[in-house]
Write a protein that holds these residues in place. Structure first.
Motif: not given
Ligand code: ADP
Length: 629
Positions: A249-256
């Motif tokens: 998981l990337k930060d973007e995944d978490y943020n989205q």
């Protein structure tokens, strides 16, 4: 026709006549049963190759028939034979929930449904008839169970090619108080699956009608025409993000995910993803928002984390998972240790949940400490948004949480930066006894306060308290590392030398009559008029004796239920200022005037503090009179 067993009948009655407002949970319950049934066969397939099914072969299918008013949920799980149908659906062993109801004599169905969830029978909240056709895995015969509710049920042989269960609900007609039609729309069903069953491990599929532009139409000035097209959609995402490995998981995944799930436009400040095994087994995904929601500091704000039991959401906001001082945290917890139908009341006493809550609290604290250490800028942003809540946490617990929370606090200070208490103490001078602080509505106001002069002169750092709750909070903490807090406005700053003390004492003795006279003239507005030990250049200031400071009085009197609590104020006069000499002369020559001056000085001192003066018009008039002389 067979009769339901007594307990089942009661539960069923409750469902049929339910006025419960969240009837929509029926779908969650049915899907979750289907998923369990698939689980059973899937696990069998892992050890028994004759099952001949792969994980990908399993699915739950939903079919809507608007005309005939039916919803059908079909699974290819383990299925039920005649006996299973009889035992599982004829007698629902919800003894736990019913026993609870008996014990507590809850009169209303609303309570029990909200608290327990009610499994299969919840179908009767929306359906006038329920038909279950099932074929057990490995059996040749299928059976059909039907019921129109309280009268009873019947079981008969039926036709079904494959193993699994198909449940058909004949949806009730619309009533004044309830719109059942919406359950027959793909839109609503999709939304319900997303809301409650998104992370069911098997695909939940539904045929949805789409309109497709007919080729050659809608271009070159031709009217657009549409063909109807049926598309099988998978409604759930199946793999919960929190079940995935962190390195996937990337930060973007978490943020989205955060933005979708918790309806925020801004990326969160921080996320914490953890998987824990041991006394409690659970995954948690926690977020700290960047800004406080608009209603955060209002009564309407509800704290809580979403609670899942093995991927099925069982509670939208579980308040017990978060202490009030971390109420800003968003996120979810998924645990295998919790049952799907656990009630709110039972949750409160659930040992497992308590363990999880404790662990979560600890992890939030650690993450915040880490952020404070490694990314000060971000931490300050966090503290700007939610620091007040943490201070309330300390204040409201009468300081009981202080060991846990005091190190999260930040204050602006005369040092020029925001500081933690630990940092302040590490900079304290050897001869410095106290942690000094000054209160005011802004840093610039505090910096110009006369009371700060002496402390600053000594080169001691001062914490600037600009938040209403600050002083109340520090009073509860009492000390940090044995160092007590001291307001620069407190009556005893502990700064003067013995010599200075003697000097002041003598001067006060010499002018005893005058101070008594001035105090009397101020008529109870101050407890005393005194010579100041702390003023260097400024003529006057107000300080306070006792627990309640002038700043605290200001905060308390701004509250809706202000009880008129007053600080014990002291008017301090600078013995080195020309005004002191003037007062002395007037006291000897013109006592009335001396009294008027005292009044003016008091008003000025109030203004410096940012306190309202009682009679601004009189104050201005008197000042002009003097100016005109
Ligand atoms: P619970 O799921 O909590 O046990 P329910 O009232 O939801 O209670 O269901 C009662 C029982 O009926 C289940 O335990 C299960 O054995 C059986 N059952 C319900 N739905 C299905 C299904 N789709 N396939 C197989 N068995 C089912």
């Amino acid at each position: 026709m067979k009769e339901f067993k007594a307990e089942s009948k009661r539960l069923l009655d409750m469902m049929i006549n339910s006025i419960y407002t969240h009837k929509e949970i029926f779908l969650r319950e049915i899907i979750s049963n289907a998923s369990d049934a698939i689980d059973k066969l899937y696990f069998k397939s892992l050890t028994d190759t004759s099952v001949g099914m792969n994980k990908d072969d399993f699915a739950i299918n939903i079919t809507l028939d608007k005309e005939n008013r039916t919803i059908t949920v079909a699974d290819n799980g383990i299925g039920m034979n005649e006996e299973d149908l009889e035992n599982n659906l004829g007698t629902i062993a919800r003894s736990g929930s019913l026993a609870f109801k008996n014990d507590n004599e809850l009169g209303e169905d609303v309570d029990i449904i909200g608290q327990f969830g009610v499994g299969f029978y919840s179908a009767f909240m929306v359906a006038k008839k329920v038909t279950v056709i099932s074929k057990a895995y490995g059996s040749d015969t299928a059976f059909m169970w039907t019921s129109k509710g309280a009268d009873g049920y019947s079981i008969a042989e039926a036709e079904k090619d494959t193993h699994g269960t198909t449940i058909t609900l004949d949806i009730k007609d619309n009533a004044d108080e309830e719109n059942y039609d919406e359950y027959l729309t793909p839109y609503k069903i999709k939304a319900l699956v997303k809301k409650y069953s998104d992370y069911i491990r098997y695909p939940i599929k539904m045929d949805v009608e789409h309109e497709k532009l007919k080729e050659g139409t809608g271009v070159d000035g031709k009217e657009p025409e549409y063909d109807k097209e049926i598309v099988t959609e998978t409604l759930n995402s199946q793999i919960p993000i929190w079940k995935k490995a962190k390195n996937e998981l990337k930060d973007e995944d978490y943020n989205q995910f955060y933005k979708d799930k918790f309806h925020d436009y801004t990326d969160p400040l921080l996320h914490v993803h953890s998987k824990t095994e041991g006394t409690a087994t659970y995954s948690a995904l926690l977020y700290i928002p960047e800004k406080a929601p608009f209603d955060y500091y209002s009564k309407n704000y509800e704290k809580g984390l979403q609670l899942y039991s093995s991927g099925v959401m069982i509670m939208e906001k579980c308040a017990d998972l978060l202490p009030d001082y971390f109420s800003f945290v968003k996120g979810l917890v998924d645990s295998e240790d919790l049952s799907l139908n656990i009630s709110r009341e039972m949750l409160q006493h659930d040992r497992q949940l308590k363990i999880i809550a404790k662990a979560i609290e600890k992890s939030i604290k650690n993450e915040l400490k880490k952020l404070q250490k490694n990314d000060r800028e971000k931490y300050e942003k966090f503290f700007e948004a939610f620091g007040t809540q943490i201070k309330y946490g300390i204040y409201e617990s009468y300081g009981m949480n202080k060991t846990d929370l005091q190190d999260l606090l930040m204050f602006k200070s005369s040092n020029g930066t925001a500081t933690t208490l630990e940092e302040y103490v590490s900079r304290m001078k050897e001869e410095q006894k106290y942690i000094y602080f000054a209160s005011g509505s802004s840093v610039s106001r505090i910096e110009s306060l006369p009371q700060t002069e002496l402390v600053r002169d000594k080169g001691f750092e001062i914490l600037y308290l600009t938040d209403h709750v600050d002083e109340f909070c520090l009073q509860m903490i009492h000390d940090y590392d044995g160092k007590e807090y001291k307001s620069v406005s407190a009556d005893d700053l502990g700064l003067e030398t013995e010599e200075e003390k003697e000097e002041i004492k003598k001067e006060e003795e010499d002018n005893k009559d005058m101070f008594e006279f001035l105090t009397e003239k101020l008529g109870g507005k101050v407890k005393a008029v005194k010579l100041s030990q702390r003023l260097k250049n400024h003529p006057v200031c107000i300080t306070s004796e006792g627990m309640l400071s002038v700043e605290m009085e200001k905060v308390l009197s701004a509250m809706p239920d202000a009880q008129g609590a007053k600080a014990e104020k002291v008017l301090e006069i600078n013995p080195n200022h020309a005004i002191f000499g003037k007062l002395k002369t007037l006291f000897d020559t013109d006592k009335d005037k001396a009294g008027e001056y005292a009044d003016l000085l008091y008003s000025q001192a109030l203004l410096i503090e940012g306190m309202p003066i009682e009679n601004p018009v009189e104050f201005a008039n008197k000042l002009c009179e003097i100016m005109a002389q």
